[in-house]
Design a protein around this motif. Structure first.
Motif, short mmCIF file in Angstrom:
data_model
loop_
_atom_site.label_atom_id
_atom_site.label_comp_id
_atom_site.label_asym_id
_atom_site.label_seq_id
_atom_site.Cartn_x
_atom_site.Cartn_y
_atom_site.Cartn_z
N THR A 1 1.64 4.62 -1.80
CA THR A 1 0.81 5.71 -2.40
C THR A 1 1.39 6.35 -3.63
OG1 THR A 1 -1.23 7.01 -2.09
CG2 THR A 1 0.62 7.65 -0.82
N GLY B 1 0.66 -1.16 -0.05
CA GLY B 1 -0.05 -0.16 0.07
C GLY B 1 0.81 1.38 -0.05
N SER C 1 -2.64 3.48 4.04
CA SER C 1 -1.58 2.58 4.32
C SER C 1 -0.21 3.13 4.30
CB SER C 1 -1.87 1.28 3.40
OG SER C 1 -1.87 1.80 1.93
N ARG D 1 -5.97 2.30 -6.14
CA ARG D 1 -6.11 2.16 -4.93
C ARG D 1 -5.89 3.26 -4.08
NH1 ARG D 1 -1.19 -2.03 -3.58
NH2 ARG D 1 -2.64 -3.66 -3.40
N THR E 1 -4.42 3.56 -0.29
CA THR E 1 -3.26 3.61 0.02
C THR E 1 -2.52 5.32 0.67
OG1 THR E 1 -2.56 4.60 -2.17
CG2 THR E 1 -2.51 2.15 -1.88
N ALA F 1 -4.27 -4.89 3.71
CA ALA F 1 -2.87 -4.35 3.11
C ALA F 1 -1.91 -5.83 3.22
CB ALA F 1 -2.33 -3.14 3.20
#
Ligand SMILES: [Zn+2]
Length: 283
Positions: free
Chosen positions: A98, A96, A114, A108, A111, A270
């Motif tokens: 980003t 995850g 995460s 996603r 993210t 994740a």
């Protein structure tokens, strides 16, 4: 001697010792402080300062270990201190990370949360956790645990959102969220004023300058997330208020629970999907 019965609990609102079957907390008036709903798993972590800081650090270390475990090769020791115990980009993507690649190419959006719990090396995580362990207790003291965790989470998300909009392709690290705590404390120091407020503002300001300088000297640092985190943290501090002005209320608790619940779900997903993917390819 102060004898406490076995049915004593900490009031979920004011954290003072009350009897579990009390209809109202005698200290703060909180209704049914002993109810199961009010003393759930998340509350117990959000409402105690030491525990909250420890839990955030444990989550970061766990995700870091997992990212190393997902590497296809053993993480080697590098001469570059920034690369010691570095997870591969593929592992970080799975867990995850980003940026425009994970969000635009893989859809996603989660993210944004995460990535706050992922790090690119031993030095990276050590520095962020050191900063966190210094700053978070102050934020929790002045804002309370629910607001502090909301500032950490939403500030981190805002920092990453800004860096995504700025076109950063691939990014990780808690520093955006740590910068949000810096922003909240800068706002607090300025707003409160007095000897304490001014001293805190200066001290935290030195942290901010240090981190921003570090960001411009070391290549690969996401300065958008740092700057965005500071601004978002200050705005969150302003909107959520701090203890001296406003007690932590119901809405703050709901927001804190929302942030903690969402973080827990996203990190679990994740981790599970990362391990699943690794076993698929490895096996
Ligand atoms: Zn109470």
């Amino acid at each position: 001697m102060n004898r406490t019965s076995r049915t004593s609990i900490l009031c979920p609102n004011c954290r003072r010792l009350v009897s579990a079957d009390e209809a109202r907390c005698p200290h703060c008036g909180e209704r049914r402080p002993g109810s199961r709903l009010k003393n759930n798993f998340l509350t117990r972590h959000l409402a105690e300062s030491d525990r909250l800081v420890r839990t955030i650090i444990i989550a970061n270390v766990a995700m870091f270990c997992l990212s190393l475990f997902l590497n296809s090769r053993m993480p080697g020791l590098s001469m570059n201190p920034f690369h010691v115990l570095s997870p591969e980009n593929r592992s970080l993507l799975l867990l995850g990370a980003t940026g425009t690649i994970p969000i635009d190419r893989f859809g996603r959006l989660w993210t944004l949360i995460s990535a706050v719990y992922l790090h690119g090396g031993l030095l990276h995580i050590a520095f962020n956790m050191l900063a966190l362990s210094q700053l978070a207790p102050v934020v929790i003291r002045e804002f309370g645990g629910y607001r502090a965790f909301s500032i950490y989470t939403l500030g981190g998300v805002a920092g990453y959102w800004i860096s995504y909009r700025a076109g950063v392709t691939f990014t990780i690290g808690a520093s955006g969220a740590v910068c949000a705590m810096i922003g909240a404390l800068l706002y607090y120091g300025l707003s409160r004023g007095g000897l304490y407020g001014q001293a805190l503002f200066k001290q935290i300001g030195a942290w901010a300058v240090g981190i921003l300088l570090f960001g411009f000297m070391v290549p690969g640092i996401n300065n958008w997330a740092h700057g965005g985190g500071v601004l978002a943290g200050a705005a969150l501090g302003f909107f959520l208020g701090y203890r001296e002005r406003r007690k932590e209320g119901r809405l703050h608790r709901i927001l804190g629970h929302g942030c903690a619940g969402l973080t827990l779900v996203i990190l679990s997903y994740a981790a599970a999907s990362g391990i699943y993917d690794r076993l698929q390819i490895g096996g």
